[in-house]
Design a protein around this motif. Structure first.
Motif, mmCIF file in Angstrom:
data_model
loop_
_atom_site.group_PDB
_atom_site.id
_atom_site.type_symbol
_atom_site.label_atom_id
_atom_site.label_comp_id
_atom_site.label_asym_id
_atom_site.label_seq_id
_atom_site.Cartn_x
_atom_site.Cartn_y
_atom_site.Cartn_z
ATOM 1 N N PHE A 20 12.073 -0.620 -5.344
ATOM 2 C CA PHE A 20 11.039 -1.596 -5.002
ATOM 3 C C PHE A 20 9.840 -0.833 -4.432
ATOM 4 O O PHE A 20 10.022 0.085 -3.637
ATOM 5 C CB PHE A 20 11.561 -2.600 -3.972
ATOM 6 C CG PHE A 20 12.803 -3.316 -4.417
ATOM 7 C CD1 PHE A 20 12.712 -4.538 -5.064
ATOM 8 C CD2 PHE A 20 14.058 -2.758 -4.210
ATOM 9 C CE1 PHE A 20 13.855 -5.192 -5.482
ATOM 10 C CE2 PHE A 20 15.201 -3.403 -4.630
ATOM 11 C CZ PHE A 20 15.104 -4.624 -5.273
ATOM 12 N N VAL A 21 8.651 -1.214 -4.850
ATOM 13 C CA VAL A 21 7.436 -0.523 -4.398
ATOM 14 C C VAL A 21 6.464 -1.518 -3.780
ATOM 15 O O VAL A 21 6.123 -2.539 -4.399
ATOM 16 C CB VAL A 21 6.747 0.229 -5.548
ATOM 17 C CG1 VAL A 21 5.348 0.700 -5.134
ATOM 18 C CG2 VAL A 21 7.581 1.421 -5.984
ATOM 19 N N ILE A 22 6.039 -1.232 -2.543
ATOM 20 C CA ILE A 22 5.000 -2.017 -1.872
ATOM 21 C C ILE A 22 3.726 -1.169 -1.848
ATOM 22 O O ILE A 22 3.683 -0.138 -1.161
ATOM 23 C CB ILE A 22 5.402 -2.388 -0.435
ATOM 24 C CG1 ILE A 22 6.669 -3.254 -0.447
ATOM 25 C CG2 ILE A 22 4.271 -3.116 0.270
ATOM 26 C CD1 ILE A 22 7.189 -3.599 0.932
ATOM 27 N N PRO A 23 2.699 -1.549 -2.611
ATOM 28 C CA PRO A 23 1.440 -0.788 -2.560
ATOM 29 C C PRO A 23 0.860 -0.818 -1.149
ATOM 30 O O PRO A 23 0.987 -1.819 -0.435
ATOM 31 C CB PRO A 23 0.528 -1.539 -3.547
ATOM 32 C CG PRO A 23 1.467 -2.300 -4.429
ATOM 33 C CD PRO A 23 2.630 -2.670 -3.558
ATOM 34 N N VAL A 24 0.249 0.271 -0.746
ATOM 35 C CA VAL A 24 -0.333 0.375 0.592
ATOM 36 C C VAL A 24 -1.814 0.051 0.499
ATOM 37 O O VAL A 24 -2.554 0.696 -0.232
ATOM 38 C CB VAL A 24 -0.120 1.792 1.167
ATOM 39 C CG1 VAL A 24 -0.807 1.941 2.511
ATOM 40 C CG2 VAL A 24 1.368 2.091 1.301
ATOM 41 N N VAL A 25 -2.253 -0.975 1.216
ATOM 42 C CA VAL A 25 -3.659 -1.363 1.182
ATOM 43 C C VAL A 25 -4.437 -0.598 2.245
ATOM 44 O O VAL A 25 -3.852 0.071 3.111
ATOM 45 C CB VAL A 25 -3.827 -2.882 1.383
ATOM 46 C CG1 VAL A 25 -3.148 -3.650 0.257
ATOM 47 C CG2 VAL A 25 -3.286 -3.331 2.725
ATOM 48 N N ASN A 26 -5.766 -0.726 2.182
ATOM 49 C CA ASN A 26 -6.606 0.149 3.006
ATOM 50 C C ASN A 26 -6.824 -0.371 4.429
ATOM 51 O O ASN A 26 -7.930 -0.618 4.870
ATOM 52 C CB ASN A 26 -7.958 0.355 2.322
ATOM 53 C CG ASN A 26 -8.684 1.560 2.869
ATOM 54 O OD1 ASN A 26 -8.067 2.447 3.436
ATOM 55 N ND2 ASN A 26 -9.982 1.601 2.713
ATOM 56 N N THR A 27 -5.715 -0.571 5.119
ATOM 57 C CA THR A 27 -5.742 -0.829 6.556
ATOM 58 C C THR A 27 -4.564 -0.077 7.147
ATOM 59 O O THR A 27 -3.718 0.424 6.425
ATOM 60 C CB THR A 27 -5.595 -2.331 6.880
ATOM 61 O OG1 THR A 27 -4.347 -2.788 6.338
ATOM 62 C CG2 THR A 27 -6.715 -3.151 6.260
ATOM 63 N N THR A 28 -4.489 0.019 8.455
ATOM 64 C CA THR A 28 -3.339 0.688 9.073
ATOM 65 C C THR A 28 -2.128 -0.233 9.039
ATOM 66 O O THR A 28 -1.071 0.125 8.526
ATOM 67 C CB THR A 28 -3.663 1.081 10.528
ATOM 68 O OG1 THR A 28 -4.818 1.924 10.519
ATOM 69 C CG2 THR A 28 -2.505 1.861 11.136
ATOM 70 N N GLN A 29 -2.266 -1.449 9.599
ATOM 71 C CA GLN A 29 -1.181 -2.422 9.536
ATOM 72 C C GLN A 29 -1.145 -3.035 8.135
ATOM 73 O O GLN A 29 -2.169 -3.489 7.638
ATOM 74 C CB GLN A 29 -1.401 -3.516 10.586
ATOM 75 C CG GLN A 29 -1.227 -3.049 12.018
ATOM 76 C CD GLN A 29 0.228 -3.025 12.457
ATOM 77 O OE1 GLN A 29 1.114 -3.452 11.735
ATOM 78 N NE2 GLN A 29 0.475 -2.523 13.650
ATOM 79 N N GLN A 30 0.005 -3.023 7.510
ATOM 80 C CA GLN A 30 0.149 -3.571 6.166
ATOM 81 C C GLN A 30 0.593 -5.043 6.227
ATOM 82 O O GLN A 30 1.369 -5.416 7.110
ATOM 83 C CB GLN A 30 1.168 -2.744 5.385
ATOM 84 C CG GLN A 30 0.787 -1.274 5.249
ATOM 85 C CD GLN A 30 -0.534 -1.091 4.526
ATOM 86 O OE1 GLN A 30 -0.749 -1.620 3.441
ATOM 87 N NE2 GLN A 30 -1.448 -0.347 5.139
#
Length: 352
Positions: free
Chosen positions: A179-189
């Motif tokens: 399973f993959v959760i893309p990391v968005v451009n903030t610190t807290q996801q």
């Protein structure tokens, strides 16, 4: 645009607001339109061809900007108008535009000697290249640092649709069964507000925090150091104590003292508020017999629980209202219609 600007600068007629400032405003329309579309793509939906083109064009765009703002004939026309601005009979908007042009040219080095102008051009070319490298590294690192999970159990708390999306994303990347959760451009996801397994939250936060600083080709630490050094040297060349002083002069705060005062005034109440929130979160953790002290990885997850306990508020109840098309059509488009009478019709004949 370059030819248009040269024509304005070489105009034999005495400078007027129309033949200089208005003419400048009307120049370069096609380039501005194309460049806006180009950078919209390279900042979001990009590919290797576009990124290679961006690297090639960035220093050229910088040089193009320098050729305009460091053109002595053009600046002389603007300065002549600026020096007698109060006697030109301009309305407030036109007067502001004239002052804006004059200030932009001065801040871009128009008053420098020829030797310093040459040095400034070198700084601008290097900065353009480094800023492009930084932004491209950020985009690529988002993909490279996606959070990979081995088992469905580790994603406990996520809605079933989100888990299914994570499985699809993993399959796209050749990671069948994971399973993959893309990391968005903030610190807290965003997922950290729902993941009930503390270890998963911690791993996701760590993945988010080390982006651009974990070695490899997308590591931005050295790029940041070079940018800071060049910005400081460029600011000094332009007569400022620091890059912060240069940047803030043109913004609401105006100077570093104002920013530092604001931050200083905010620090104590912000810390008090954070401690209060931490105590409330800890009460929930203790009530659930969590057996740990609240950490950064816990904040989003337990903040929702605190709101539910204190205010009977469930963030999930708001989510349908913030669905993308809902926000776009019933939010942004509706507001634009009510405020300015603009209506929107979808076009299907354009590539999107």
């Amino acid at each position: 645009e370059a030819a248009e600007v040269v024509k304005i600068a070489d105009n034999k007629a005495a400078p007027t607001f129309d033949n200089t400032i208005v003419a400048m405003e009307r120049s370069g329309a096609l380039l501005t339109r194309v460049r806006t579309a180009f950078y919209t793509l390279t900042g979001s939906y990009t590919n290797d061809t576009l990124q290679a083109l961006q690297k090639d064009l960035a220093p050229k765009f910088a040089a193009h900007g320098d050729a305009i703002r460091l053109n002595p004939k053009l600046f002389a026309r603007i300065k002549t108008l600026h020096d007698k601005r109060d006697s030109l009979g301009l309305d407030a908007e036109s007067k502001f535009l004239l002052e804006r042009y004059y200030k932009d040219f001065v801040r871009s080095g128009a008053n420098l000697s020829d030797a310093d102008k040459a040095k400034l051009k070198g700084y601008n070319a290097q900065l353009a290249a480094l800023q492009t490298q930084f932004s491209q590294n950020v985009l690529r690192e988002v993909n490279a640092s996606a959070f990979v999970v081995d088992t469905r159990e580790e994603l406990a708390g996520l809605p079933e649709k989100a888990i299914e999306a994570a499985a699809v994303e993993a399959k796209k990347r050749g990671l069948d069964g994971k399973f993959v959760i893309p990391v968005v451009n903030t610190t807290q996801q965003p997922a950290m507000a729902q993941l009930s397994t503390r270890g998963t939250r911690e791993k996701l936060l760590n993945t988010s925090m080390i982006r651009g600083a974990r070695g490899g080709e997308f590591d931005n630490r050295n790029v940041v150091l070079q940018l800071a050094k060049l910005r400081a040297e460029r600011a000094e060349l332009l007569g400022y104590d620091s890059y912060a002083a240069y940047s803030l002069e043109d913004q609401t705060a105006k100077d570093t003292a104002s920013v530092n005062k604001l931050l200083g005034d905010l620090t104590a109440p912000a810390v008090r508020n954070a401690k209060k929130e931490a105590a409330e979160i800890q009460q929930v953790i203790d009530a659930e017999k969590g057996g740990f002290q609240v950490g950064a990885q816990d904040w989003s997850y337990y903040s929702d629980k605190v709101r539910t306990a204190k205010y009977a508020f469930d963030a999930n109840q708001l989510k349908p209202y913030f669905e993308f098309n809902n926000v776009l059509e019933k939010g942004a488009f509706f507001a634009a219609n009510q405020l300015w009478g603009i209506t929107f019709k979808q076009r299907t004949d354009l590539p999107t």
